[in-house]
Design a protein around this motif. Structure first.
Motif, PDB file in Angstrom:
ATOM      1  N   MET B   1     -55.641 -13.398  18.997  1.00 13.62           N
ATOM      2  CA  MET B   1     -56.819 -13.919  19.931  1.00 13.62           C
ATOM      3  C   MET B   1     -56.454 -15.480  20.208  1.00 13.62           C
ATOM      4  SD  MET B   1     -60.117 -12.055  19.421  1.00 13.62           S
ATOM      5  CE  MET B   1     -61.279 -12.803  19.071  1.00 13.62           C
ATOM      6  N   LYS B   2     -56.176 -16.236  19.708  1.00 16.64           N
ATOM      7  CA  LYS B   2     -55.745 -17.779  19.914  1.00 16.64           C
ATOM      8  C   LYS B   2     -54.434 -17.698  20.694  1.00 16.64           C
ATOM      9  CE  LYS B   2     -54.702 -22.178  18.021  1.00 16.64           C
ATOM     10  NZ  LYS B   2     -54.446 -22.948  16.869  1.00 16.64           N
ATOM     11  N   GLY B   3     -54.386 -18.510  21.814  1.00 14.80           N
ATOM     12  CA  GLY B   3     -53.006 -18.663  22.510  1.00 14.80           C
ATOM     13  C   GLY B   3     -52.933 -20.245  22.997  1.00 14.80           C
ATOM     14  N   SER B   4     -51.952 -20.478  23.579  1.00 12.51           N
ATOM     15  CA  SER B   4     -51.912 -22.087  23.871  1.00 12.51           C
ATOM     16  C   SER B   4     -51.278 -21.751  25.425  1.00 12.51           C
ATOM     17  CB  SER B   4     -51.036 -22.811  23.222  1.00 12.51           C
ATOM     18  OG  SER B   4     -50.777 -24.072  23.973  1.00 12.51           O
ATOM     19  N   LEU B   5     -51.797 -22.603  26.514  1.00  6.80           N
ATOM     20  CA  LEU B   5     -51.247 -22.244  27.957  1.00  6.80           C
ATOM     21  C   LEU B   5     -50.007 -22.897  27.881  1.00  6.80           C
ATOM     22  CD1 LEU B   5     -54.598 -23.206  30.052  1.00  6.80           C
ATOM     23  CD2 LEU B   5     -53.666 -20.858  29.436  1.00  6.80           C
ATOM     24  N   PHE B   6     -49.465 -23.805  26.931  1.00  8.20           N
ATOM     25  CA  PHE B   6     -48.080 -24.640  26.863  1.00  8.20           C
ATOM     26  C   PHE B   6     -47.362 -23.671  25.852  1.00  8.20           C
ATOM     27  CE2 PHE B   6     -51.384 -28.169  27.135  1.00  8.20           C
ATOM     28  CZ  PHE B   6     -51.688 -28.141  28.347  1.00  8.20           C
ATOM     29  N   ILE B  21     -54.035 -13.228  30.794  1.00  9.25           N
ATOM     30  CA  ILE B  21     -54.620 -13.451  29.439  1.00  9.25           C
ATOM     31  C   ILE B  21     -55.611 -12.538  29.007  1.00  9.25           C
ATOM     32  CG2 ILE B  21     -55.876 -15.108  28.007  1.00  9.25           C
ATOM     33  CD1 ILE B  21     -54.497 -17.098  29.706  1.00  9.25           C
ATOM     34  N   CYS B  22     -56.456 -12.053  30.090  1.00  8.20           N
ATOM     35  CA  CYS B  22     -57.275 -10.965  30.047  1.00  8.20           C
ATOM     36  C   CYS B  22     -57.831 -10.545  31.152  1.00  8.20           C
ATOM     37  CB  CYS B  22     -58.381 -11.327  28.962  1.00  8.20           C
ATOM     38  SG  CYS B  22     -59.610 -12.640  29.507  1.00  8.20           S
ATOM     39  N   ILE B  29     -58.275 -13.405  33.936  1.00  5.92           N
ATOM     40  CA  ILE B  29     -57.841 -14.595  33.762  1.00  5.92           C
ATOM     41  C   ILE B  29     -56.416 -14.704  33.457  1.00  5.92           C
ATOM     42  CG2 ILE B  29     -58.312 -16.624  32.094  1.00  5.92           C
ATOM     43  CD1 ILE B  29     -60.996 -15.387  31.254  1.00  5.92           C
ATOM     44  N   LEU B  54     -57.688 -23.991  38.254  1.00  4.05           N
ATOM     45  CA  LEU B  54     -57.890 -25.201  37.497  1.00  4.05           C
ATOM     46  C   LEU B  54     -56.406 -25.672  37.137  1.00  4.05           C
ATOM     47  CD1 LEU B  54     -59.175 -27.484  35.712  1.00  4.05           C
ATOM     48  CD2 LEU B  54     -58.981 -25.801  33.699  1.00  4.05           C
ATOM     49  N   VAL B  56     -54.321 -27.517  34.748  1.00  6.01           N
ATOM     50  CA  VAL B  56     -54.272 -27.941  33.303  1.00  6.01           C
ATOM     51  C   VAL B  56     -53.320 -29.091  33.191  1.00  6.01           C
ATOM     52  CG1 VAL B  56     -54.412 -27.328  31.003  1.00  6.01           C
ATOM     53  CG2 VAL B  56     -55.019 -25.729  32.571  1.00  6.01           C
ATOM     54  N   LEU B 101     -54.830 -22.300  35.327  1.00  5.98           N
ATOM     55  CA  LEU B 101     -55.514 -21.287  34.789  1.00  5.98           C
ATOM     56  C   LEU B 101     -56.523 -20.809  36.131  1.00  5.98           C
ATOM     57  CD1 LEU B 101     -56.676 -20.038  31.991  1.00  5.98           C
ATOM     58  CD2 LEU B 101     -58.642 -20.958  32.791  1.00  5.98           C
ATOM     59  N   VAL B 103     -58.984 -17.850  37.476  1.00  2.00           N
ATOM     60  CA  VAL B 103     -59.893 -16.729  36.755  1.00  2.00           C
ATOM     61  C   VAL B 103     -60.458 -15.890  38.487  1.00  2.00           C
ATOM     62  CG1 VAL B 103     -62.282 -16.402  36.033  1.00  2.00           C
ATOM     63  CG2 VAL B 103     -60.847 -18.417  35.154  1.00  2.00           C
TER      64      VAL B 103
END
Lengths: 105, 105
Positions: B1-6, B21-22, B29, B54, B56, B101, B103
């Protein structure tokens, strides 16, 4: 059309700030600003929509009701939270603002 | 569930990377990684959906076909691009990766 998630952050932040960036029938994108805020004691978010949440700056701890451990999110970390998955903010960095991007879908 | 863009940024980046991502019927996304990439000469994105984009980390210049000036996006900057508004990436920071990111909604 262009904006910055880092613009318009007030010096004082007695309450968390929720700014809608865009909203349609199917999706809402929101900037949230926290500074040391936690969800009220006993409060759980229980939402109709899925939520994608990204910490852009700062850090925070999220508690998912069905999970034992607090999920710590730092800059760049995201979490995808299903509709009606109860969750709350246990803590946000008290030393600086935490800037979140939330997508409800 | 958790992730990092980096996470999972390769040392070499011959092509831009697009990671979903989803994705649902109504929204997608995506994480995009660029390093000095521009859209191909003469290419314009012309998309069925609205796009919220966006930056980041890093920076980039976006050209909207109907606007004269290039929109420069740095960390924290976002742009909301309507469906079928033609646009292209004129440049992305050559010195570091630019993490986006996106969307689509």
């Amino acid at each position: 059309m262009k904006g910055s998630l880092f613009d318009g952050i007030p010096a004082e932040l007695p309450e968390e700030i929720f700014d809608t960036i865009c909203s349609t029938e199917n999706v809402k994108i929101e900037r949230i600003i926290s500074r040391g805020h936690a969800s009220p004691e006993g409060f759980w978010y229980d939402q109709e929509r899925n939520e994608f949440i990204l910490v852009v700056r700062g850090s925070a701890g999220l508690k998912i009701e069905s999970e034992e451990n607090i999920v710590v999110l730092r800059s760049g970390d995201y979490l995808n939270i299903g509709a009606h998955v109860k969750h709350r903010v246990e803590w946000a960095d008290p030393a600086c603002e935490t800037i979140w991007l939330a997508v409800y879908y």
